[in-house]
Design a protein around this motif. Structure first.
Motif, PDB file in Angstrom:
ATOM      1  N   TYR A 158      80.476  30.146  29.730  1.00 29.77           N
ATOM      2  CA  TYR A 158      81.222  30.812  30.777  1.00 29.77           C
ATOM      3  C   TYR A 158      80.952  30.194  32.134  1.00 29.77           C
ATOM      4  CZ  TYR A 158      81.758  34.250  27.169  1.00 29.77           C
ATOM      5  OH  TYR A 158      82.056  34.865  25.993  1.00 29.77           O
ATOM      6  N   LEU A 159      81.983  30.064  32.908  1.00 28.16           N
ATOM      7  CA  LEU A 159      81.785  29.496  34.236  1.00 28.16           C
ATOM      8  C   LEU A 159      81.368  30.548  35.228  1.00 28.16           C
ATOM      9  CD1 LEU A 159      83.740  27.118  33.028  1.00 28.16           C
ATOM     10  CD2 LEU A 159      83.373  26.451  35.385  1.00 28.16           C
ATOM     11  N   ARG A 160      80.852  30.059  36.312  1.00 27.72           N
ATOM     12  CA  ARG A 160      80.316  30.921  37.331  1.00 27.72           C
ATOM     13  C   ARG A 160      81.330  31.921  37.858  1.00 27.72           C
ATOM     14  NH1 ARG A 160      76.746  31.203  42.093  1.00 27.72           N
ATOM     15  NH2 ARG A 160      78.192  32.257  43.447  1.00 27.72           N
ATOM     16  N   SER A 161      82.531  31.469  38.109  1.00 30.49           N
ATOM     17  CA  SER A 161      83.551  32.324  38.692  1.00 30.49           C
ATOM     18  C   SER A 161      83.808  33.545  37.818  1.00 30.49           C
ATOM     19  CB  SER A 161      84.832  31.534  38.889  1.00 30.49           C
ATOM     20  OG  SER A 161      85.225  30.981  37.655  1.00 30.49           O
ATOM     21  N   ASN A 162      83.809  33.299  36.532  1.00 33.73           N
ATOM     22  CA  ASN A 162      84.027  34.343  35.569  1.00 33.73           C
ATOM     23  C   ASN A 162      83.023  35.479  35.722  1.00 33.73           C
ATOM     24  OD1 ASN A 162      85.112  35.462  33.255  1.00 33.73           O
ATOM     25  ND2 ASN A 162      85.345  33.448  32.334  1.00 33.73           N
ATOM     26  N   ILE A 163      81.764  35.129  35.734  1.00 33.70           N
ATOM     27  CA  ILE A 163      80.763  36.178  35.759  1.00 33.70           C
ATOM     28  C   ILE A 163      80.588  36.734  37.176  1.00 33.70           C
ATOM     29  CG2 ILE A 163      79.602  34.946  33.856  1.00 33.70           C
ATOM     30  CD1 ILE A 163      77.244  35.534  36.229  1.00 33.70           C
ATOM     31  N   THR A 164      80.896  35.934  38.172  1.00 33.20           N
ATOM     32  CA  THR A 164      80.872  36.435  39.543  1.00 33.20           C
ATOM     33  C   THR A 164      81.906  37.542  39.698  1.00 33.20           C
ATOM     34  OG1 THR A 164      80.157  34.315  40.408  1.00 33.20           O
ATOM     35  CG2 THR A 164      81.221  35.801  41.952  1.00 33.20           C
ATOM     36  N   ARG A 165      83.081  37.306  39.128  1.00 34.33           N
ATOM     37  CA  ARG A 165      84.124  38.338  39.205  1.00 34.33           C
ATOM     38  C   ARG A 165      83.679  39.602  38.506  1.00 34.33           C
ATOM     39  NH1 ARG A 165      87.995  34.121  38.371  1.00 34.33           N
ATOM     40  NH2 ARG A 165      88.051  34.665  36.178  1.00 34.33           N
ATOM     41  N   LEU A 166      83.060  39.451  37.360  1.00 33.92           N
ATOM     42  CA  LEU A 166      82.605  40.620  36.607  1.00 33.92           C
ATOM     43  C   LEU A 166      81.669  41.478  37.462  1.00 33.92           C
ATOM     44  CD1 LEU A 166      83.500  41.266  33.785  1.00 33.92           C
ATOM     45  CD2 LEU A 166      81.375  40.329  32.908  1.00 33.92           C
ATOM     46  N   LEU A 167      80.805  40.817  38.206  1.00 29.95           N
ATOM     47  CA  LEU A 167      79.882  41.543  39.084  1.00 29.95           C
ATOM     48  C   LEU A 167      80.640  42.235  40.207  1.00 29.95           C
ATOM     49  CD1 LEU A 167      77.078  38.849  39.153  1.00 29.95           C
ATOM     50  CD2 LEU A 167      76.831  41.181  38.272  1.00 29.95           C
ATOM     51  N   GLN A 168      81.676  41.580  40.699  1.00 34.22           N
ATOM     52  CA  GLN A 168      82.506  42.206  41.731  1.00 34.22           C
ATOM     53  C   GLN A 168      83.210  43.430  41.169  1.00 34.22           C
ATOM     54  OE1 GLN A 168      85.090  39.055  43.187  1.00 34.22           O
ATOM     55  NE2 GLN A 168      83.873  38.970  45.056  1.00 34.22           N
ATOM     56  N   TYR A 169      83.726  43.292  39.951  1.00 34.06           N
ATOM     57  CA  TYR A 169      84.398  44.428  39.328  1.00 34.06           C
ATOM     58  C   TYR A 169      83.435  45.609  39.288  1.00 34.06           C
ATOM     59  CZ  TYR A 169      87.601  40.816  37.502  1.00 34.06           C
ATOM     60  OH  TYR A 169      88.461  39.768  37.372  1.00 34.06           O
ATOM     61  N   ARG A 170      82.212  45.320  38.872  1.00 29.63           N
ATOM     62  CA  ARG A 170      81.247  46.405  38.723  1.00 29.63           C
ATOM     63  C   ARG A 170      81.023  47.159  40.025  1.00 29.63           C
ATOM     64  NH1 ARG A 170      75.214  45.386  36.575  1.00 29.63           N
ATOM     65  NH2 ARG A 170      75.094  44.268  38.550  1.00 29.63           N
ATOM     66  N   SER A 171      80.833  46.399  41.116  1.00 29.73           N
ATOM     67  CA  SER A 171      80.525  47.121  42.362  1.00 29.73           C
ATOM     68  C   SER A 171      81.751  47.862  42.871  1.00 29.73           C
ATOM     69  CB  SER A 171      79.928  46.176  43.407  1.00 29.73           C
ATOM     70  OG  SER A 171      80.912  45.339  43.944  1.00 29.73           O
ATOM     71  N   CYS A 172      82.929  47.318  42.605  1.00 26.79           N
ATOM     72  CA  CYS A 172      84.154  48.019  42.998  1.00 26.79           C
ATOM     73  C   CYS A 172      84.349  49.268  42.152  1.00 26.79           C
ATOM     74  CB  CYS A 172      85.349  47.071  42.856  1.00 26.79           C
ATOM     75  SG  CYS A 172      86.889  47.744  43.480  1.00 26.79           S
ATOM     76  N   LEU A 173      84.071  49.155  40.872  1.00 25.17           N
ATOM     77  CA  LEU A 173      84.212  50.301  39.969  1.00 25.17           C
ATOM     78  C   LEU A 173      83.280  51.431  40.364  1.00 25.17           C
ATOM     79  CD1 LEU A 173      84.460  48.324  36.618  1.00 25.17           C
ATOM     80  CD2 LEU A 173      86.213  49.846  37.557  1.00 25.17           C
ATOM     81  N   ALA A 174      82.071  51.058  40.780  1.00 24.64           N
ATOM     82  CA  ALA A 174      81.112  52.078  41.205  1.00 24.64           C
ATOM     83  C   ALA A 174      81.683  52.868  42.374  1.00 24.64           C
ATOM     84  CB  ALA A 174      79.801  51.420  41.594  1.00 24.64           C
ATOM     85  N   PHE A 234      74.840  42.404  31.708  1.00 24.92           N
ATOM     86  CA  PHE A 234      73.813  41.915  32.633  1.00 24.92           C
ATOM     87  C   PHE A 234      72.479  42.634  32.413  1.00 24.92           C
ATOM     88  CE2 PHE A 234      77.836  40.951  34.674  1.00 24.92           C
ATOM     89  CZ  PHE A 234      77.648  39.624  34.968  1.00 24.92           C
ATOM     90  N   LYS A 235      72.340  43.148  31.236  1.00 23.31           N
ATOM     91  CA  LYS A 235      71.185  43.986  30.922  1.00 23.31           C
ATOM     92  C   LYS A 235      69.854  43.237  31.086  1.00 23.31           C
ATOM     93  CE  LYS A 235      70.145  44.857  26.618  1.00 23.31           C
ATOM     94  NZ  LYS A 235      70.392  45.366  25.252  1.00 23.31           N
ATOM     95  N   LEU A 260      71.330  36.724  42.247  1.00 20.44           N
ATOM     96  CA  LEU A 260      70.209  36.856  41.306  1.00 20.44           C
ATOM     97  C   LEU A 260      70.711  37.272  39.924  1.00 20.44           C
ATOM     98  CD1 LEU A 260      67.198  38.438  43.209  1.00 20.44           C
ATOM     99  CD2 LEU A 260      67.680  36.062  42.693  1.00 20.44           C
ATOM    100  N   GLU A 261      71.663  38.193  39.900  1.00 20.86           N
ATOM    101  CA  GLU A 261      72.228  38.610  38.615  1.00 20.86           C
ATOM    102  C   GLU A 261      72.801  37.414  37.870  1.00 20.86           C
ATOM    103  OE1 GLU A 261      72.208  41.454  37.093  1.00 20.86           O
ATOM    104  OE2 GLU A 261      72.452  43.147  38.452  1.00 20.86           O
ATOM    105  N   ALA A 262      73.538  36.599  38.597  1.00 19.97           N
ATOM    106  CA  ALA A 262      74.186  35.443  37.970  1.00 19.97           C
ATOM    107  C   ALA A 262      73.137  34.468  37.443  1.00 19.97           C
ATOM    108  CB  ALA A 262      75.114  34.761  38.962  1.00 19.97           C
ATOM    109  N   ILE A 263      72.104  34.236  38.241  1.00 12.19           N
ATOM    110  CA  ILE A 263      71.038  33.339  37.787  1.00 12.19           C
ATOM    111  C   ILE A 263      70.398  33.875  36.517  1.00 12.19           C
ATOM    112  CG2 ILE A 263      68.717  32.479  38.321  1.00 12.19           C
ATOM    113  CD1 ILE A 263      69.580  32.302  41.247  1.00 12.19           C
ATOM    114  N   PHE A 264      70.080  35.159  36.541  1.00 13.39           N
ATOM    115  CA  PHE A 264      69.419  35.761  35.387  1.00 13.39           C
ATOM    116  C   PHE A 264      70.307  35.683  34.146  1.00 13.39           C
ATOM    117  CE2 PHE A 264      67.941  39.411  32.822  1.00 13.39           C
ATOM    118  CZ  PHE A 264      66.617  39.032  32.680  1.00 13.39           C
ATOM    119  N   TYR A 265      71.589  35.942  34.342  1.00 12.58           N
ATOM    120  CA  TYR A 265      72.534  35.849  33.224  1.00 12.58           C
ATOM    121  C   TYR A 265      72.530  34.446  32.623  1.00 12.58           C
ATOM    122  CZ  TYR A 265      76.903  35.895  30.648  1.00 12.58           C
ATOM    123  OH  TYR A 265      77.839  35.789  29.663  1.00 12.58           O
ATOM    124  N   HIS A 266      72.573  33.448  33.500  1.00 15.64           N
ATOM    125  CA  HIS A 266      72.624  32.064  33.017  1.00 15.64           C
ATOM    126  C   HIS A 266      71.329  31.662  32.327  1.00 15.64           C
ATOM    127  CE1 HIS A 266      76.530  30.763  34.284  1.00 15.64           C
ATOM    128  NE2 HIS A 266      76.365  31.368  35.448  1.00 15.64           N
TER     129      HIS A 266
END
Lengths: 207, 207
Positions: free
Chosen positions: A2-18, A74-75, B193-199
């Motif tokens: 997975y590329l960085r952008s992919n998982i970066t977006r996922l993290l953004q989704y999470r904070s927006c969802l919260a 991201f557990k 940090l989340e992204a680093i840990f994931y990778h």
DNA sequence: CATTTTATGTTACTTATTTCACAAAATAAC
DNA sequence: GTTATTTTGTGAAATAAGTAACATAAAATG
């Protein structure tokens, strides 16, 4: 991979969802989430699909479920200890930064070369560089934050890698050399402003 | 339209080239530059080509020429004034950060809502929010740095946009809403940090 | 001064990412 | 309970990015 952008977006989704959850929403549609983040609905569905996150036809996604699933991705089995190297201005503000603990990261100790900064009895102690390997091993630290001047950054990187660190958040403007299995993310504040300024000028020319 | 990665690399090339220059080198080959930055030689030649940077067949690139040309691309007709919003820990360390002035960006003033932080006579004065529009206009500021808590970030963004700011470096974890012509770059330290840990975990699984 | 070497610059190819388009499923409306 | 509507999920098409290949020109060699 997975590329960085992919998982970066996922993290953004999470904070927006919260945030949506705080406002009392129970479900959300890909379209709405996308609108709030500035991403297309298809992109969101594709991202979710890639990580095997499923919604409900016509009913969208259950926000609580969604957050739980993203958290699962991201557990961390336990809170992660982080070592900060460089206790200057930036280092000190990173130490006080609250966003880390929110995501289960804890700066457990800092390292600085300046003896006047060494403190062993504070909440977060500050040690000399030679103590780093011992601390890393003792606290099973996998991530280091490099906030030292450029001149020392590569040396610090080598020290960390040798001590077993697997991830580095690098605030120096150097591109650090490290083995393949060490994940390095760079934050270059000067370059960020340069990039913004470049884009501003580009946008103005295109009009 | 050039993508971010493209211009980010160009900035990396520049800082690496400056280091080679300090070491007394006059010319450099795409291969060597690439090796030091961790990018393929072809990538570098492609990047240069895209920005119309030309080298010399068999003789590589003249470092001084190269730096001048890259500087030209990121040229500022004058030092750029930047407004810092949020004079907490992060804000204060950004104020002291030396990397900005190296690239001709100057934090000329800061804004904070807390009256106890207001200081008009310091080198970099700190003002209340209502002063922002006046300062932005007076000093022709185009870029703002948002270093306030999430709860206030969108409001601050609106204020800046209304006052004519065209670029924002956003340290809050919010995805800010602003008109198309405003360039926003986000730095989310927790997510890094989340992204680093994931990778790290991904790399370990792949072995 | 012809030949070999070497590094650039560009074209062709490959891979990755995003957008488009639409079938399928679930709900709502009638 | 049938029809209409809406939203997901995913292949196909389009776009973007990165890698490989190679022709070309400059320098070095003999």
């Amino acid at each position: 991979m997975y590329l960085r952008s992919n998982i970066t977006r996922l993290l953004q989704y999470r904070s927006c969802l919260a945030k949506f959850q705080e406002l009392g929403f129970k479900t959300i549609y890909s379209y709405n989430l996308g609108k709030h983040i500035g991403v297309s609905a298809e992109q969101i569905r594709k991202d979710f699909s890639k990580f095997n996150i499923r919604g409900h036809k016509k009913a969208g996604y259950n926000i609580e479920e969604l957050i739980t699933t993203i958290n699962e991705i991201f557990k961390k089995s336990s809170p992660q200890n982080v070592l900060l190297i460089g206790y200057g201005n930036l280092g000190q503000s990173l130490m006080k930064y609250k966003g880390f603990s929110r995501s289960m990261f804890h700066i457990i100790a800092a390292i600085d070369i300046d003896p006047s900064k060494h403190k062993r009895k504070t909440l977060v102690p500050v040690f000399p560089p030679e103590k780093a390997p011992e601390i890393i091993k003792k606290h099973k630290i996998t991530i280091g934050i490099i906030a030292v001047p450029d001149i020392a950054a590569q040396e610090v990187c080598n020290l960390l890698v040798k001590a077993g660190i697997k991830g580095i958040l690098n605030f120096s403007s150097l591109v650090l050399k490290a083995p393949e299995d060490v994940q390095i993310n760079n934050i270059n504040l000067g370059n960020e402003l340069e990039a913004i300024f470049y884009h501003i000028q580009l946008k103005q020319k295109n009009i």
